[in-house]
Design a protein around this motif. Structure first.
Motif, PDB file in Angstrom:
ATOM      1  N   ALA A 100       2.785  -3.235 -51.402  1.00 15.88           N
ATOM      2  CA  ALA A 100       3.295  -4.371 -50.618  1.00 15.88           C
ATOM      3  C   ALA A 100       3.629  -3.976 -49.185  1.00 15.88           C
ATOM      4  N   GLN A 101       3.872  -2.709 -48.965  1.00 16.27           N
ATOM      5  CA  GLN A 101       4.181  -2.230 -47.616  1.00 16.27           C
ATOM      6  C   GLN A 101       2.922  -1.970 -46.790  1.00 16.27           C
ATOM      7  N   HIS A 102       1.756  -2.068 -47.425  1.00 15.48           N
ATOM      8  CA  HIS A 102       0.496  -1.753 -46.748  1.00 15.48           C
ATOM      9  C   HIS A 102      -0.527  -2.871 -46.892  1.00 15.48           C
ATOM     10  N   VAL A 103      -0.069  -4.083 -47.071  1.00 16.34           N
ATOM     11  CA  VAL A 103      -0.956  -5.212 -47.350  1.00 16.34           C
ATOM     12  C   VAL A 103      -2.012  -5.385 -46.271  1.00 16.34           C
ATOM     13  N   ASP A 104      -1.638  -5.333 -45.004  1.00 16.47           N
ATOM     14  CA  ASP A 104      -2.608  -5.549 -43.937  1.00 16.47           C
ATOM     15  C   ASP A 104      -3.755  -4.546 -44.008  1.00 16.47           C
ATOM     16  N   GLU A 105      -3.418  -3.301 -44.223  1.00 17.71           N
ATOM     17  CA  GLU A 105      -4.435  -2.249 -44.329  1.00 17.71           C
ATOM     18  C   GLU A 105      -5.271  -2.406 -45.606  1.00 17.71           C
ATOM     19  N   LEU A 106      -4.610  -2.672 -46.722  1.00 18.71           N
ATOM     20  CA  LEU A 106      -5.295  -2.767 -48.010  1.00 18.71           C
ATOM     21  C   LEU A 106      -6.151  -4.017 -48.136  1.00 18.71           C
ATOM     22  N   ASN A 107      -5.858  -5.050 -47.358  1.00 10.04           N
ATOM     23  CA  ASN A 107      -6.641  -6.286 -47.411  1.00 10.04           C
ATOM     24  C   ASN A 107      -8.097  -6.075 -47.007  1.00 10.04           C
ATOM     25  N   ARG A 114      -8.343 -10.024 -53.204  1.00 13.31           N
ATOM     26  CA  ARG A 114      -8.467 -11.064 -54.218  1.00 13.31           C
ATOM     27  C   ARG A 114      -7.301 -11.029 -55.213  1.00 13.31           C
ATOM     28  N   ILE A 115      -6.911  -9.822 -55.644  1.00 13.87           N
ATOM     29  CA  ILE A 115      -5.767  -9.712 -56.571  1.00 13.87           C
ATOM     30  C   ILE A 115      -4.494 -10.178 -55.876  1.00 13.87           C
ATOM     31  N   TYR A 116      -4.282  -9.706 -54.664  1.00 18.29           N
ATOM     32  CA  TYR A 116      -3.068 -10.039 -53.926  1.00 18.29           C
ATOM     33  C   TYR A 116      -2.945 -11.554 -53.738  1.00 18.29           C
ATOM     34  N   TYR A 120       0.142 -13.536 -55.168  1.00 12.36           N
ATOM     35  CA  TYR A 120       1.033 -14.074 -54.116  1.00 12.36           C
ATOM     36  C   TYR A 120       0.277 -15.090 -53.278  1.00 12.36           C
ATOM     37  N   PRO A 121       0.004 -16.267 -53.805  1.00 13.86           N
ATOM     38  CA  PRO A 121      -0.796 -17.250 -53.076  1.00 13.86           C
ATOM     39  C   PRO A 121      -0.166 -17.692 -51.752  1.00 13.86           C
ATOM     40  N   THR A 122       1.138 -17.583 -51.641  1.00 16.03           N
ATOM     41  CA  THR A 122       1.804 -17.968 -50.386  1.00 16.03           C
ATOM     42  C   THR A 122       2.360 -16.760 -49.638  1.00 16.03           C
ATOM     43  N   GLY A 123       1.954 -15.566 -50.024  1.00 20.18           N
ATOM     44  CA  GLY A 123       2.485 -14.351 -49.425  1.00 20.18           C
ATOM     45  C   GLY A 123       3.718 -13.898 -50.174  1.00 20.18           C
TER      46      GLY A 123
END
Length: 124
Positions: A100-107, A114-116, A120-123
């Motif tokens: 969760a601390q690296h969402v931007d990079e992992l996206n 797709r899993i995220y 977390y459809p609304t973040g």
């Protein structure tokens, strides 16, 4: 190479457990059959339970060596796990407890994104 009698038994696998066990018990000698084993597991595991377990297992054994198969397994779990029973453990098992601390990079990884989005459809 998998013996024909073993292949026939695995093709009758009702939920993916037999195939998962075969992979786990033969990890040192089943690389040439991994495509078949992954495809079989994806076909028979309707819930995604053993597919998710196999993805985490292969990732723990050698994420680079099994990267192609891990990606296929993860994509299958995303499609199968509509109730999100296995996705939370999968996202942590593959991308770490601190994902969760690296969402931007992992996206940048399609499967992660797709899993995220499903979890977390609304973040967050």
């Amino acid at each position: 190479m998998i013996e024909e009698s073993v292949k026939k038994r695995l093709e009758r696998d009702s939920d993916g457990l037999l195939t998962y066990e075969y992979i786990a018990n033969n990890i040192d000698s089943c690389m040439e059959d991994m495509g078949y084993l992954v495809a079989n597991m994806i076909t028979v595991d309707l819930s995604g339970q053993f597919v998710a377990s196999a993805a985490r297992y292969l990732y723990a054994i050698d994420a680079v060596k099994y990267e192609k198969y891990i990606s296929q397994l993860i994509a299958s779990v995303i499609e199968k796990d509509r109730e999100h029973r296995y996705l939370p453990g999968l996202i942590q098992g593959i991308w770490g407890d601190d994902y969760a601390q690296h969402v931007d990079e992992l996206n940048k990884d399609d499967n992660f994104r797709r899993i995220y989005k499903r979890l977390y459809p609304t973040g967050m």
